[in-house]
Design a protein around this motif. Sequence first.
Motif, PDB file in Angstrom:
ATOM      1  N   GLU A 259       8.230  -4.679   5.431  1.00 31.42           N
ATOM      2  CA  GLU A 259       7.551  -3.743   4.527  1.00 31.42           C
ATOM      3  C   GLU A 259       8.415  -2.501   4.304  1.00 31.42           C
TER       4      GLU A 259
ATOM      5  N   SER B  93      -3.864   1.464   4.351  1.00 24.59           N
ATOM      6  CA  SER B  93      -2.409   1.374   4.204  1.00 24.59           C
ATOM      7  C   SER B  93      -1.899   2.414   3.209  1.00 24.59           C
TER       8      SER B  93
ATOM      9  N   SER C 109       2.253   2.112   7.707  1.00 23.90           N
ATOM     10  CA  SER C 109       1.112   1.685   6.888  1.00 23.90           C
ATOM     11  C   SER C 109       0.649   0.285   7.299  1.00 23.90           C
ATOM     12  N   ILE C 110       1.617  -0.568   7.675  1.00 22.71           N
ATOM     13  CA  ILE C 110       1.277  -1.934   8.100  1.00 22.71           C
ATOM     14  C   ILE C 110       0.623  -1.910   9.478  1.00 22.71           C
TER      15      ILE C 110
ATOM     16  N   GLY D  61       0.816  -1.220   0.000  1.00 22.58           N
ATOM     17  CA  GLY D  61       0.000   0.000   0.000  1.00 22.58           C
ATOM     18  C   GLY D  61       0.843   1.260   0.000  1.00 22.58           C
TER      19      GLY D  61
ATOM     20  N   GLY E 224       6.073  -5.140   9.806  1.00 20.12           N
ATOM     21  CA  GLY E 224       6.261  -3.846   9.148  1.00 20.12           C
ATOM     22  C   GLY E 224       7.710  -3.514   8.830  1.00 20.12           C
TER      23      GLY E 224
ATOM     24  N   ALA F 192      -2.888  -0.576   9.056  1.00 20.98           N
ATOM     25  CA  ALA F 192      -3.782  -1.561   8.436  1.00 20.98           C
ATOM     26  C   ALA F 192      -4.150  -2.649   9.436  1.00 20.98           C
TER      27      ALA F 192
ATOM     28  N   GLY G 160       0.449   5.398   4.656  1.00 19.46           N
ATOM     29  CA  GLY G 160       1.800   5.452   4.114  1.00 19.46           C
ATOM     30  C   GLY G 160       2.059   6.760   3.387  1.00 19.46           C
TER      31      GLY G 160
ATOM     32  N   CYS H  66      -8.760  -2.072   4.613  1.00 24.66           N
ATOM     33  CA  CYS H  66      -7.562  -2.110   5.475  1.00 24.66           C
ATOM     34  C   CYS H  66      -6.268  -2.129   4.667  1.00 24.66           C
ATOM     35  N   ALA H  67      -6.153  -3.132   3.769  1.00 24.85           N
ATOM     36  CA  ALA H  67      -4.900  -3.285   3.022  1.00 24.85           C
ATOM     37  C   ALA H  67      -4.807  -2.283   1.876  1.00 24.85           C
TER      38      ALA H  67
ATOM     39  N   HIS I 262       2.362  -7.087  13.911  1.00 23.28           N
ATOM     40  CA  HIS I 262       2.558  -6.352  12.656  1.00 23.28           C
ATOM     41  C   HIS I 262       3.608  -5.249  12.751  1.00 23.28           C
TER      42      HIS I 262
ATOM     43  N   SER J 167       6.129   3.265   5.441  1.00 18.10           N
ATOM     44  CA  SER J 167       5.596   1.947   5.098  1.00 18.10           C
ATOM     45  C   SER J 167       5.474   1.064   6.340  1.00 18.10           C
TER      46      SER J 167
END
Lengths: 212, 128
Positions: free
Chosen positions: A186, A117, A148-149, A71, A183, A152, A121, A112-113, A179, A145
């Motif tokens: 990510e 996200s 963002s995780i 995302g 993350g 989400a 992000g 969510c995703a 997460h 990022s």
Amino acid sequence: MHIPDGFLDTKVWITTTVIGASAAAYSLKRTKLALQPDKVSMVALIGAFVFAAQMINFPIAGATSGHFLGGALTAILFGPWIGTLIMAAVLAIQAIVFHDGGVTVLGANVLCAGVISCFAGYGVYRAGMALSRGRGRIIITFLASWLSIVAASAGVALLLSWSGTFELGTALGAMISWHSLIGIGEGAITAVVAGFLLERKMTLAKGEMQHA
Amino acid sequence: MLNDKETNAAGAESASSYVITVNKTKWIIMLASTFAVAGLLSPWASSSPDGLERVAEDHGFLDSAKTVFNWAPIPDYEVAGLSGNALKVGSAGVIGVLVMLAALWVISRNYGGRGNHGDGSGMPAAHK
């Protein structure tokens, strides 16, 4: 963190289906306004990359695994609405072709995703770049990022607790703790790919600060 | 990428100072990496439960997952009828990449970009 069918109760999946479908429809409209023809193949290729990278689960602490979501990457590269559109396409194909993520909960997954996200992000990235005046772009990309995780996963926790699956505090604690580890992956992947694909504008026109 | 210091000295930057590259080589590298990741790396992905599955298992609601849609042609990223995990998963990955490329190309070509319709692609502008 694809939600499977059955995790969300009826009121939640119906509500999120409406929200997710509206978000996808609106992102299509925004894409129509914003996407230059020469970027069409870039959008398709980044979507394919996101799909491919999502297949690679990396082990975490011997107890779980995480995979790239994308995302933040799509939003940093193309803006949050085109990002949402790409994520919605990835999630729909995963659910329909590969039985990964539910169908009744597709809207919740897009919410969510996709929406959360991408906007989390993108928001952190824009704000960070503005505050730092463009210094530390890779670190800002990483943090954006990572967040963002976490955002989400907090969204998924909210939906789970709204479904009565478990209590909100417990849901948030459990989802966010795992997460925040996932993350890190990510952040690393997004920093590398965005670092590779973004370049400084050749002519930096004065006063030309606004886009998207 | 090379002259960070100089350009920073010239003036403040923001997210809008950066644009996506048009360098063909970089995009070819992206395409090759995408196929390599989907086709070659994917069979070696971890099969541990993911973050949400871990939480669901720990809190006793993993069983509430059920199958509503049972007609996915390639369930769980394994192409049926092929022998060996690497071949099953790798070909699922390559098929997925091709489907993604086609789907997003059609969507963004038809819906993205003004004045981008009907120029010999044979595809109608599906909106309006």
